[in-house]
Design a protein around this motif. Structure first.
Motif, mmCIF file in Angstrom:
data_model
loop_
_atom_site.group_PDB
_atom_site.id
_atom_site.type_symbol
_atom_site.label_atom_id
_atom_site.label_comp_id
_atom_site.label_asym_id
_atom_site.label_seq_id
_atom_site.Cartn_x
_atom_site.Cartn_y
_atom_site.Cartn_z
ATOM 1 N N LEU A 78 0.844 -1.195 0.000
ATOM 2 C CA LEU A 78 0.000 0.000 0.000
ATOM 3 C C LEU A 78 0.877 1.243 0.000
ATOM 4 N N VAL A 79 0.793 2.013 -1.074
ATOM 5 C CA VAL A 79 1.487 3.298 -1.106
ATOM 6 C C VAL A 79 0.527 4.307 -0.494
ATOM 7 N N GLY A 80 0.953 4.900 0.596
ATOM 8 C CA GLY A 80 0.066 5.788 1.344
ATOM 9 C C GLY A 80 0.369 7.252 1.114
ATOM 10 N N VAL A 99 8.724 12.294 0.284
ATOM 11 C CA VAL A 99 8.900 10.860 0.496
ATOM 12 C C VAL A 99 7.517 10.233 0.585
ATOM 13 N N TRP A 100 7.427 8.999 0.141
ATOM 14 C CA TRP A 100 6.169 8.262 0.132
ATOM 15 C C TRP A 100 6.225 7.161 1.165
ATOM 16 N N SER A 101 5.154 6.990 1.927
ATOM 17 C CA SER A 101 5.095 5.871 2.866
ATOM 18 C C SER A 101 4.578 4.647 2.108
ATOM 19 N N LEU A 150 6.944 -0.805 7.253
ATOM 20 C CA LEU A 150 6.641 0.533 6.772
ATOM 21 C C LEU A 150 7.953 1.198 6.376
ATOM 22 N N ILE A 151 8.048 1.554 5.099
ATOM 23 C CA ILE A 151 9.260 2.205 4.608
ATOM 24 C C ILE A 151 8.894 3.556 4.005
ATOM 25 N N TYR A 152 9.847 4.431 3.932
ATOM 26 C CA TYR A 152 9.672 5.750 3.323
ATOM 27 C C TYR A 152 10.711 5.893 2.223
ATOM 28 N N LYS A 153 10.239 6.153 1.012
ATOM 29 C CA LYS A 153 11.140 6.242 -0.137
ATOM 30 C C LYS A 153 10.847 7.476 -0.973
#
Length: 153
Positions: free
Chosen positions: A43-45, A60-62, A76-79
C-alpha cells in the motif's frame, strides 16, 4: 546469624553473576523477511514533504508492505521517487526477460507548483501503487536480493 556471616553471604552473592538470557523474537518482521516469507500486499500511502536545512524540499512516500497476510507483520518504509526509480533501474538491468512496469512520469515543472496540486500528487501515488504492486507481488522478483535490499534498507 552473626554480623560477619551476613557480610560474607552478601559478599559471595555479589560475586555471582546473573546467567545471561537471550530473547528471541519469533514474529514475522523486517528482520525475518526470508525465503519462507512472502509479500502479500503493498500500500502506497501518504506523502511527506521533507524540508532539510540544505537544499530544496522533497517528497517521500510511505509504503506499507504486508508479509504473509498478517496485518501485524507489516514493514513501513519511506522512499523518495528517485530511490524507487533507482530500484526499477536495478531490476531492469538484472531481469532482461521480465517486463518491469513503468513509473509515473517524472515531470520537470517547478516543485512548488506540485506542492499545491493534489491531483498531481494523487496521480503520482496511484502510479507508484501500480508499480509497487506489480513488482513486489511478482513471484519471480519477490525474493530477489534487489527487492530484499529495497524493502529492508
Amino acid at each position: 546469624m552473626s554480623k560477619r556471616n551476613r557480610e560474607d553471604s552478601v559478599s559471595r552473592l555479589n560475586k555471582i553473576l546473573p546467567v545471561p538470557i537471550t530473547l528471541e523474537d519469533r514474529t514475522p518482521s523486517a528482520q525475518h523477511f526470508d525465503s519462507t516469507s512472502h509479500i502479500t500486499d503493498v500500500l502506497v500511502g501518504d506523502y511527506h514533504i521533507i524540508e532539510g536545512e540544505i537544499g530544496k524540499p522533497y517528497i517521500v512516500w510511505s509504503i506499507r508492505i504486508i508479509i504473509n497476510d498478517l496485518n501485524y507483520s507489516s514493514i513501513l518504509i519511506y522512499k523518495r521517487y528517485s530511490e524507487i526509480e533507482s530500484f526499477r533501474n536495478k531490476l531492469i538491468a538484472n531481469y532482461k526477460g521480465v517486463e518491469i512496469p513503468r513509473l509515473p512520469p517524472k515531470d520537470n515543472l517547478n516543485f512548488q507548483r506540485y506542492l499545491w496540486s493534489s491531483n498531481w500528487l494523487e496521480s503520482r501515488r496511484k502510479g507508484l501503487q501500480w508499480f509497487m504492486t506489480n513488482v513486489l507481488l511478482n513471484p519471480k522478483l519477490q525474493h530477489n536480493e534487489i527487492v530484499t535490499e529495497f524493502v529492508l534498507s
